[in-house]
Design an enzyme around this catalytic site. Structure first.
Site, mmCIF file in Angstrom:
data_model
loop_
_atom_site.group_PDB
_atom_site.id
_atom_site.type_symbol
_atom_site.label_atom_id
_atom_site.label_comp_id
_atom_site.label_asym_id
_atom_site.label_seq_id
_atom_site.Cartn_x
_atom_site.Cartn_y
_atom_site.Cartn_z
ATOM 1 N N GLY A 15 102.441 -6.479 -66.016
ATOM 2 C CA GLY A 15 103.340 -6.967 -67.067
ATOM 3 C C GLY A 15 104.155 -8.149 -66.545
ATOM 4 N N ARG A 29 106.433 -24.347 -53.105
ATOM 5 C CA ARG A 29 107.282 -25.316 -52.410
ATOM 6 C C ARG A 29 107.455 -24.955 -50.930
ATOM 7 N NH1 ARG A 29 110.948 -27.914 -56.606
ATOM 8 N NH2 ARG A 29 109.349 -28.859 -57.946
ATOM 9 N N ARG A 76 95.818 -7.283 -66.696
ATOM 10 C CA ARG A 76 95.525 -6.007 -66.030
ATOM 11 C C ARG A 76 94.006 -6.009 -65.838
ATOM 12 N NH1 ARG A 76 100.534 -3.515 -66.678
ATOM 13 N NH2 ARG A 76 101.701 -4.128 -68.555
ATOM 14 N N ASP A 132 111.033 -3.445 -65.157
ATOM 15 C CA ASP A 132 111.380 -2.020 -65.089
ATOM 16 C C ASP A 132 112.331 -1.649 -63.963
ATOM 17 O OD1 ASP A 132 108.090 -0.728 -66.106
ATOM 18 O OD2 ASP A 132 109.598 -1.964 -67.103
ATOM 19 N N ARG A 167 126.566 2.375 -90.052
ATOM 20 C CA ARG A 167 125.249 2.971 -89.785
ATOM 21 C C ARG A 167 125.110 3.445 -88.343
ATOM 22 N NH1 ARG A 167 121.556 -1.354 -93.234
ATOM 23 N NH2 ARG A 167 121.445 -0.086 -95.142
ATOM 24 N N ALA A 191 126.913 1.562 -75.728
ATOM 25 C CA ALA A 191 126.187 2.506 -76.603
ATOM 26 C C ALA A 191 126.888 3.860 -76.618
ATOM 27 C CB ALA A 191 124.751 2.675 -76.111
ATOM 28 N N GLU A 227 111.830 4.008 -73.742
ATOM 29 C CA GLU A 227 110.515 4.285 -74.348
ATOM 30 C C GLU A 227 109.848 5.506 -73.686
ATOM 31 O OE1 GLU A 227 107.421 1.403 -73.631
ATOM 32 O OE2 GLU A 227 108.327 0.781 -71.778
ATOM 33 N N ARG A 252 119.170 3.790 -89.076
ATOM 34 C CA ARG A 252 118.140 2.765 -88.974
ATOM 35 C C ARG A 252 117.595 2.714 -87.547
ATOM 36 N NH1 ARG A 252 119.044 3.167 -93.545
ATOM 37 N NH2 ARG A 252 119.137 1.584 -95.208
ATOM 38 N N GLN A 260 111.856 -8.225 -74.568
ATOM 39 C CA GLN A 260 112.545 -7.940 -73.301
ATOM 40 C C GLN A 260 111.800 -8.542 -72.106
ATOM 41 O OE1 GLN A 260 113.850 -3.474 -73.545
ATOM 42 N NE2 GLN A 260 112.258 -3.840 -75.068
HETATM 43 O O1 F6P Z 1 105.903 -2.582 -66.809
HETATM 44 C C1 F6P Z 1 106.563 -3.519 -67.613
HETATM 45 C C2 F6P Z 1 106.411 -3.135 -69.063
HETATM 46 O O2 F6P Z 1 107.071 -4.075 -69.842
HETATM 47 C C3 F6P Z 1 106.940 -1.743 -69.392
HETATM 48 O O3 F6P Z 1 108.345 -1.718 -69.507
HETATM 49 C C4 F6P Z 1 106.224 -1.495 -70.696
HETATM 50 O O4 F6P Z 1 106.128 -0.123 -71.012
HETATM 51 C C5 F6P Z 1 104.840 -2.072 -70.392
HETATM 52 O O5 F6P Z 1 105.026 -3.113 -69.449
HETATM 53 C C6 F6P Z 1 104.136 -2.621 -71.620
HETATM 54 O O6 F6P Z 1 102.847 -2.992 -71.167
HETATM 55 P P1 F6P Z 1 101.963 -4.005 -72.068
HETATM 56 O O7 F6P Z 1 102.615 -5.340 -72.012
HETATM 57 O O8 F6P Z 1 100.608 -3.995 -71.393
HETATM 58 O O9 F6P Z 1 101.947 -3.438 -73.468
#
Ligand code: F6P
Length: 328
Positions: A15, A29, A76, A132, A167, A191, A227, A252, A260
């Site tokens: 990622g 560099r 990947r 992460d 909300r 939060a 997540e 909502r 992100q």
């Molecule tokens: O490992 C980084 C990350 O952004 C995770 O936070 C997320 O769950 C995952 O990659 C998403 O993977 P992809 O971009 O392959 O959907």
């Protein structure tokens, strides 16, 4: 023992994350500064297998320190998980005259590099690039600081509309298996609740907390949900659950998703990337291999890749306590 390496490859894998370009720039560099050739490997291990290479010089990396994403692309690669795939990659590197490489990525990318080093005794050095922040051996991975700032900015905007309409919002954030983004950005954004995989407090507690928020006069609430959270319900199911059990709330959902992973890296990520790129190249030239460059208490450190990928980093218990107190 110093090494006679004269040509180093660099690539990004897994990622992508803000700061990867700054790290690429630093590796290129540093090679130029030390009169070493640098070859960009496109699309991670897949590009390595296909020989998708391009020589990079100091000018090749102009104007990228401030850009998210990676000019070398990322991917990947299933084929690299096979011995045959790794053999193809090795043959391509040898054909190109590449004698070592710097991999900028996460756990999975480092595992591949470690296997490659074991099978071919090929010098490798890792730079932790993932939003992460889940890699042992470093307090920060490249992209994490930018990602939590992105989340805080997004939640600040969501809070505007939440308070206008009284909300409750469930906001899902990334982190795959760990709650670092959720916890840090959740505290930073104020939060009311933060749900992370490391601390599954259950749905009853969530309802009690939301009841207390309402009773204390809070007209709107934000619940950050990692997540990888383990309540057993995704954010849409959590919305339904609260609507059924606490009809006082107008609920909502907002899933922040891949935004992100983008954006211009923060100064912190740019500086960290620049430092790590120098350290990675110089460590290879000192004859070191199979390490990941990390940062601890502002100092750069090397961790054997085998140790870095053993497990995920743990949630900061002190910050977890701060988070609980702040939701009073
Ligand atoms: O490992 C980084 C990350 O952004 C995770 O936070 C997320 O769950 C995952 O990659 C998403 O993977 P992809 O971009 O392959 O959907």
């Amino acid at each position: 023992m110093a090494s006679e390496i004269k040509k180093i490859g660099v690539f990004t894998s897994g990622g992508d994350s803000p700061g990867m370009n700054a790290a690429i720039r630093s590796v290129v560099r540093t090679c130029a500064y030390l009169k070493i050739e640098c070859v960009g490997i496109y699309r991670g291990y897949q590009g390595m297998i296909e020989g998708d290479f391009k020589t990079l010089d100091a000018r090749s990396v102009n104007n990228i320190i401030n850009k998210g994403g990676t000019i070398l692309k990322s991917a990947r690669c299933e084929e690299f998980r096979t011995k045959q795939g790794r053999q193809k990659a090795y043959d391509q590197l040898i054909k190109e005259g590449i004698e070592a490489f710097v991999v900028i990525g996460g756990n999975g990318s480092f595992h591949g590099a470690m296997l490659f080093n074991e099978e071919f005794n090929f010098p490798v050095m890792g730079i932790p690039g993932t939003i992460d922040n889940d890699i042992l051996g470093t307090s920060y991975t490249l992209g994490y600081d930018t990602a939590i700032n992105t989340v805080v900015e997004a939640v600040d905007k969501i809070r505007d509309t939440a308070s206008s309409h009284n909300r409750l919002f469930f906001v899902e954030v990334m982190g795959r298996d760990v709650g670092h983004i959720a916890l840090n950005a959740g505290v930073g954004a104020g939060a009311e609740e933060i749900l992370i995989p490391e601390q599954n407090l259950g749905l009853e507690r969530l309802l009690e907390s939301l009841k207390r928020s309402k009773a204390s006069g809070k007209s709107s609430s934000i619940v950050i949900v990692a997540e990888g959270d383990r309540t057993g319900k995704n954010v849409f199911e959590l919305k339904e659950y609260v609507e059924q059990h606490l009809p006082i709330y107008d609920v909502r959902v907002s899933v922040l998703g891949h935004m992100q992973r983008g954006g211009n890296p923060t100064c912190y990520d740019r500086v960290l990337a620049s430092r790590m790129g120098v350290k990675a190249v110089e460590s290879l030239l000192e004859g070191k291999s199979n390490y990941m460059v990390g940062i601890r208490d502002t100092k750069l450190v090397l961790t054997p890749i085998a140790d870095a990928i053993k497990a995920h980093t743990e949630i900061d218990a002190e910050l977890l306590r701060v988070s609980d107190i702040m939701t009073t």
